[in-house]
Motif scaffolding. Structure first.
Motif, short mmCIF file in Angstrom:
data_model
loop_
_atom_site.label_atom_id
_atom_site.label_comp_id
_atom_site.label_asym_id
_atom_site.label_seq_id
_atom_site.Cartn_x
_atom_site.Cartn_y
_atom_site.Cartn_z
N THR A 47 60.02 -33.08 -10.42
CA THR A 47 60.04 -32.27 -9.20
C THR A 47 58.99 -31.18 -9.25
N GLU A 48 58.89 -30.50 -10.37
CA GLU A 48 57.91 -29.41 -10.49
C GLU A 48 56.49 -29.93 -10.38
N ARG A 49 56.24 -31.13 -10.94
CA ARG A 49 54.90 -31.71 -10.84
C ARG A 49 54.56 -32.06 -9.40
N VAL A 50 55.55 -32.60 -8.66
CA VAL A 50 55.31 -32.95 -7.26
C VAL A 50 55.09 -31.69 -6.43
N LEU A 51 55.86 -30.65 -6.69
CA LEU A 51 55.67 -29.39 -5.96
C LEU A 51 54.29 -28.81 -6.22
N GLN A 52 53.83 -28.90 -7.45
CA GLN A 52 52.49 -28.41 -7.76
C GLN A 52 51.43 -29.24 -7.03
N LEU A 53 51.68 -30.55 -6.92
CA LEU A 53 50.75 -31.42 -6.19
C LEU A 53 50.70 -31.03 -4.71
N ILE A 54 51.86 -30.70 -4.15
CA ILE A 54 51.89 -30.28 -2.74
C ILE A 54 51.08 -28.99 -2.56
N ARG A 55 51.20 -28.08 -3.51
CA ARG A 55 50.38 -26.86 -3.46
C ARG A 55 48.89 -27.19 -3.54
N GLN A 56 48.56 -28.16 -4.39
CA GLN A 56 47.16 -28.56 -4.52
C GLN A 56 46.63 -29.11 -3.21
N VAL A 57 47.45 -29.90 -2.53
CA VAL A 57 47.05 -30.45 -1.23
C VAL A 57 46.83 -29.32 -0.24
N ARG A 58 47.76 -28.36 -0.20
CA ARG A 58 47.64 -27.20 0.67
C ARG A 58 46.36 -26.43 0.39
N ASP A 59 46.02 -26.30 -0.89
CA ASP A 59 44.84 -25.52 -1.27
C ASP A 59 43.52 -26.20 -0.90
N THR A 60 43.57 -27.49 -0.56
CA THR A 60 42.36 -28.18 -0.09
C THR A 60 42.13 -27.92 1.39
N GLY A 61 43.07 -27.23 2.05
CA GLY A 61 42.93 -26.93 3.47
C GLY A 61 43.76 -27.79 4.38
N ILE A 62 44.42 -28.80 3.81
CA ILE A 62 45.29 -29.67 4.61
C ILE A 62 46.61 -28.98 4.87
N ALA A 63 47.11 -29.06 6.09
CA ALA A 63 48.42 -28.50 6.40
C ALA A 63 49.50 -29.46 5.95
N VAL A 64 50.54 -28.93 5.32
CA VAL A 64 51.66 -29.74 4.86
C VAL A 64 52.92 -29.32 5.59
N VAL A 65 53.60 -30.29 6.19
CA VAL A 65 54.90 -30.04 6.82
C VAL A 65 55.97 -30.64 5.92
N LEU A 66 56.81 -29.79 5.37
CA LEU A 66 57.83 -30.20 4.41
C LEU A 66 59.18 -30.29 5.12
N ILE A 67 59.74 -31.50 5.19
CA ILE A 67 61.08 -31.68 5.76
C ILE A 67 62.04 -31.75 4.57
N SER A 68 62.96 -30.80 4.49
CA SER A 68 63.80 -30.72 3.29
C SER A 68 65.15 -30.08 3.59
N HIS A 69 66.16 -30.52 2.82
CA HIS A 69 67.47 -29.88 2.85
C HIS A 69 67.66 -28.96 1.65
N ASN A 70 66.66 -28.90 0.78
CA ASN A 70 66.74 -28.11 -0.45
C ASN A 70 66.23 -26.70 -0.17
N MET A 71 67.15 -25.79 0.15
CA MET A 71 66.73 -24.45 0.58
C MET A 71 66.06 -23.64 -0.54
N PRO A 72 66.55 -23.67 -1.78
CA PRO A 72 65.83 -22.95 -2.84
C PRO A 72 64.39 -23.45 -2.99
N GLN A 73 64.20 -24.76 -2.85
CA GLN A 73 62.87 -25.33 -2.95
C GLN A 73 61.99 -24.89 -1.78
N VAL A 74 62.57 -24.81 -0.58
CA VAL A 74 61.83 -24.32 0.58
C VAL A 74 61.34 -22.90 0.34
N LEU A 75 62.23 -22.05 -0.18
CA LEU A 75 61.85 -20.66 -0.46
C LEU A 75 60.76 -20.59 -1.53
N GLU A 76 60.78 -21.53 -2.46
CA GLU A 76 59.83 -21.51 -3.56
C GLU A 76 58.42 -21.92 -3.12
#
Length: 256
Positions: A184-213
């Motif tokens: 999970t932590e590796r995938v979250l870091q990958l999502i941040r990497q995608v965001r940092d390339t300038g691509i917008a990421v829309v995260l659909i999630s029921h995991n509220m702590p993860q959303v806050l993170e």
């Protein structure tokens, strides 16, 4: 704030007598992670399908970089740089990570060989290596079927493929569901990497702590209506749950 890369205005959708979406608004900006949250039945899936070209609205409009746009199909949305990573990942399990990255975008050799349908596997592999390196994705092997990879690595392949062909927005539906803590932590870091390339990421999630993170901003749906659009900073899990269930923040209620 800059112009939204993708914006929905007054989106409504009916299924028979059921109103799934009622004058919903939504926006996501370049280079941000925007969480789209809501309880079951709030309209998240319907809105996501409309925004990604898999469904159409009964009324309302979409804008891309501030200009009106119409998506006739997921393929149409992809031409505008919008892609979706679903929970089932839509990977071909017996193909390699490289083949999956180029699925539907295969490169042919030049000349007669290309006319005969021969793939330029050398070029595809080089570009795959570059893409995985750019996003910090480390796979066990590029030559094995993706079915032999871990759940986290398969998710990484799906996200890297979306980022390779979607230059504007990627929708991610519960991307860490069924993953362990490390994956999970590796995938979250990958999502941040995608965001940092300038691509917008829309995260659909029921995991509220993860959303806050991980999210920069949150958009909340409740019973098919937009009830909140705000930065994530300063919010708590109780705030998000309260917004989804009552349309107001818990901290606001406590201060009354």
């Amino acid at each position: 704030m800059s112009t939204p890369v993708l914006e929905a205005r007054g989106i409504s959708r009916h299924f028979g007598g059921v109103k799934a979406l009622d004058e919903v608004s939504f926006r996501v900006y370049p280079g941000e992670i925007c969480a789209l949250i809501g309880d079951n039945g709030a309209g998240k899936s319907t809105l996501t399908k409309i925004l990604s070209g898999a469904d159409h609205s009964d009324s309302g409009s979409l804008a891309l970089d501030g200009k009106p746009v119409v998506f006739d199909s997921p393929g149409s949305a992809q031409q505008y740089g919008i892609s979706t990573v679903y929970q089932d990942l839509a990977l071909a399990p017996e193909l390699t990570p490289v083949d999956n990255l180029f699925l539907g975008h295969e490169e042919l050799k030049s000349g007669l060989a290309g006319k005969l349908g021969m793939l330029n596997r050398g070029s595809m592999r080089r570009k795959a290596v570059e893409q995985f390196a750019r996003l910090g994705v480390n796979l066990r092997s590029l030559s094995v079927p993706v079915s032999s990879l871990s759940g986290g690595q398969r998710q990484s392949v799906a996200i890297a493929r979306a980022a390779m062909w979607a230059g504007r927005v990627i929708f991610m539906d519960e991307p860490t569901a069924a993953l362990g803590v490390v994956q999970t932590e590796r995938v979250l870091q990958l999502i941040r990497q995608v965001r940092d390339t300038g691509i917008a990421v829309v995260l659909i999630s029921h995991n509220m702590p993860q959303v806050l993170e991980i999210a920069d901003r949150v958009e909340v749906l409740r019973l098919g209506r937009s009830v909140a659009q705000m930065p994530i900073a300063g919010l708590r899990v109780d705030d998000l749950v309260s917004l989804m269930t009552s349309g107001t923040r818990a901290s606001t209620q406590e201060s009354l």
